[in-house]
Design a protein around this motif. Structure first.
Motif, PDB file in Angstrom:
ATOM      1  N   TRP A   1      14.948  14.396  30.505  1.00 56.71           N
ATOM      2  CA  TRP A   1      14.328  13.518  31.497  1.00 56.71           C
ATOM      3  C   TRP A   1      12.816  13.409  31.275  1.00 56.71           C
ATOM      4  N   VAL A   2      12.184  14.521  30.903  1.00 57.70           N
ATOM      5  CA  VAL A   2      10.745  14.479  30.621  1.00 57.70           C
ATOM      6  C   VAL A   2      10.467  13.580  29.425  1.00 57.70           C
ATOM      7  N   ALA A   3      11.265  13.730  28.366  1.00 58.87           N
ATOM      8  CA  ALA A   3      11.058  12.905  27.172  1.00 58.87           C
ATOM      9  C   ALA A   3      11.247  11.421  27.492  1.00 58.87           C
ATOM     10  N   ALA A   4      12.283  11.103  28.272  1.00 56.41           N
ATOM     11  CA  ALA A   4      12.528   9.703  28.634  1.00 56.41           C
ATOM     12  C   ALA A   4      11.405   9.161  29.505  1.00 56.41           C
ATOM     13  N   THR A   5      10.915   9.979  30.440  1.00 62.26           N
ATOM     14  CA  THR A   5       9.849   9.531  31.339  1.00 62.26           C
ATOM     15  C   THR A   5       8.555   9.277  30.581  1.00 62.26           C
ATOM     16  N   VAL A   6       8.186  10.201  29.689  1.00 62.88           N
ATOM     17  CA  VAL A   6       6.967  10.007  28.887  1.00 62.88           C
ATOM     18  C   VAL A   6       7.092   8.753  28.032  1.00 62.88           C
ATOM     19  N   GLY A   7       8.262   8.546  27.459  1.00 62.46           N
ATOM     20  CA  GLY A   7       8.467   7.367  26.624  1.00 62.46           C
ATOM     21  C   GLY A   7       8.354   6.074  27.399  1.00 62.46           C
ATOM     22  N   LEU A   8       8.993   5.991  28.561  1.00 54.21           N
ATOM     23  CA  LEU A   8       8.947   4.732  29.317  1.00 54.21           C
ATOM     24  C   LEU A   8       7.550   4.465  29.879  1.00 54.21           C
TER      25      LEU A   8
ATOM     26  N   LEU B   1      16.951   4.149  28.335  1.00 53.33           N
ATOM     27  CA  LEU B   1      16.069   4.296  29.491  1.00 53.33           C
ATOM     28  C   LEU B   1      14.623   3.953  29.139  1.00 53.33           C
ATOM     29  N   VAL B   2      14.168   4.441  27.995  1.00 50.86           N
ATOM     30  CA  VAL B   2      12.784   4.162  27.577  1.00 50.86           C
ATOM     31  C   VAL B   2      12.586   2.665  27.382  1.00 50.86           C
TER      32      VAL B   2
END
Length: 368
Positions: free
Chosen positions: A195-202, A332-333
Motif C-alpha cells: 500500500w505504501v508503494a502504491a500510494t507513493v507511486g500514485l 492503482l498507481v
C-alpha cells in the motif's frame, strides 16, 4: 461553460460508477463465489488409480475442484457419507438431488439449508445439469472452513504448515478410486509495504498535473500520464483474463464467456483506460477529463476491487502471487495517479483568465 459542463458530467459519472461498485460489486462476488485471495493452498497430488481421460485440478484459488472425464465410462464423485454425489461421463454431468453434498457444496461456506429430500441412504435421483464432460464444485474435504486458523498456525503464523492431506472418493461401476491432495497454510505478505508503494507511486504521477498545462513540460506530462494509463489498462486486462483462467476457463471462447459473464466491468475499465491513454497521447481536446474519468474507473473497478491480493498469500491467477500484486499496484498507481493529474489540470485550466476581447475597429485590447 463547456468545460464546467464536462466537469459536472464527470462528477455525475464518477458518482454513478461508485454507486455501481458499492451495490453491484458484492452481488457479483457472491454470485461467482470465488475468493479474491486466500492463505490456504489447495493442491491435487494424484488421481489413483489413473484412468484414461480422467483429470482433476484446482481452480478459483483452491475454492473448487474441477474434474474432467472424457473416457467412455461414467465416473461418480462420492459425497460426505459415501453416497453418489456427482456423475460425469459421455452423456454429461449429473448431480444426485438426494445427496446432502449437492446442497452443502453450493457455497464455499457450506451453509446451505438441507431440504427434506436430502438423504444419503436414499436411492440416487440423478438430475442432468450440464452436457459437457467437466464439473466444478466446492469440496469441504479440500478446504479450511473454520474462521480461526489451525492450532499449529496460531503457534507459528510466520511459517508454512501442512494442515491436512485430503482425499475425495471416486467410483466407476464396481471400481473405486480417489482424488488425493494437500492443504497448506502459507504466511501472507505484509500488505502495508504494497500500500505504501502504491500510494507513493500514485502521488508521484498525480503531481505531474501541477505542471502548467499549456507549457512544454505540461504537454510532456500529459503524454507521460497517458502512456502510464495505457500500461495500467493493459495490466487490468491481463489480471482479469488471469482470473478467468484460474477459474477454469478453457480456450478463447471460454475466456470471453467468463469475462462477459462475471468480469465485464474490470475488462471494460481496462479497455477504457487504454483508449483514454491513446486520447491523451494524441493531445485531443478534453484529454484531461478523459484521464480523470478513465483513471477513476480503473482504480475502482480493477484496482481496489482486487486489492485483497496485497494481504493474501494465494492470488486468484495462474501466476505467482507476487506477479498479481505488482499488476494490481500498477493498476492503482496508473488509475489513481491519472485521476489526480487530470483533476489538477482541469482545475488549473478553469482558473486561467480568459483573454480580453478584441474589437475589430480597435485591434488593441480594450480596458474594462
Amino acid at each position: 461553460m463547456i468545460r464546467q459542463l464536462v466537469t459536472r458530467a464527470g462528477l455525475v459519472l464518477a458518482g454513478a460508477l461508485t454507486a455501481t461498485v458499492a451495490f453491484a460489486g458484492p452481488a457479483a462476488a457472491h454470485g461467482a463465489d470465488a475468493p479474491d485471495g486466500t492463505d490456504y493452498r489447495t493442491e491435487v497430488s494424484a488421481v489413483a488409480p489413473a484412468r484414461p481421460g480422467l483429470s482433476v485440478r484446482v481452480v478459483e484459488a483452491g475454492a473448487r475442484l474441477e474434474l474432467t472425464n472424457t473416457g467412455d465410462r461414467a465416473v461418480e464423485v462420492l459425497g460426505y457419507s459415501g453416497e453418489p454425489y456427482l456423475r460425469v461421463g459421455p452423456d454429461g454431468v449429473y448431480e444426485n438431488v438426494r445427496s446432502p453434498a449437492t446442497y452443502l457444496n453450493r457455497t464455499i461456506a457450506g451453509d446451505t439449508r438441507l431440504p427434506a429430500e436430502a438423504d444419503p441412504a436414499a436411492v440416487p435421483d440423478w438430475r442432468r445439469v450440464d452436457d459437457s464432460s467437466t464439473v466444478r464444485w466446492h469440496d469441504q474435504r479440500a478446504l479450511w472452513r473454520e474462521s480461526a486458523p489451525p492450532p499449529q498456525v496460531r503457534a507459528a503464523p510466520d511459517r508454512e504448515h501442512r494442515v491436512r492431506d485430503w482425499t475425495v472418493p471416486l467410483r466407476a461401476g464396481t471400481d473405486t478410486g480417489e482424488i488425493r491432495g494437500t492443504l497448506d497454510w502459507v504466511p501472507p505478505p505484509d500488505a502495508y509495504v504494497w500500500w505504501v508503494a502504491a500510494t507513493v507511486g500514485l502521488l508521484t504521477v498525480g503531481a505531474l498535473g501541477l505542471l502548467p498545462a499549456r507549457s512544454r513540460p505540461g504537454a510532456r506530462a500529459l503524454a507521460g500520464v497517458g502512456g502510464l494509463l495505457i500500461v495500467g489498462g493493459v495490466a487490468a486486462v491481463v489480471f482479469t483474463v488471469g482470473r478467468e483462467l484460474d477459474a477454469g476457463a478453457r480456450g478463447v471462447g471460454g475466456v470471453l464467456t467468463g469475462l462477459l459473464g462475471g468480469q465485464v466491468w474490470a475488462l471494460l475499465t481496462g479497455l477504457g483506460a487504454i483508449a483514454a491513454g491513446v486520447f491523451a497521447l494524441a493531445r485531443r481536446p478534453a484529454a484531461d477529463f478523459a484521464l480523470a474519468l478513465a483513471g477513476t474507473c480503473l482504480a475502482l473497478f480493477a484496482g481496489v476491487a482486487n486489492a485483497a491480493v496485497f494481504a493474501r498469500a494465494i492470488a486468484p491467477v495462474p501466476w505467482p502471487a507476487t506477479t498479481a500484486r505488482i499488476l494490481v499496484a500498477l493498476i492503482l498507481v496508473a488509475g489513481a495517479g491519472a485521476t489526480a493529474a487530470g483533476a489538477l489540470r482541469l482545475h488549473a485550466t478553469s482558473r486561467t483568465p480568459t483573454p480580453p476581447t478584441l474589437d475589430p475597429a480597435h485591434p488593441h485590447p480594450t480596458k474594462p
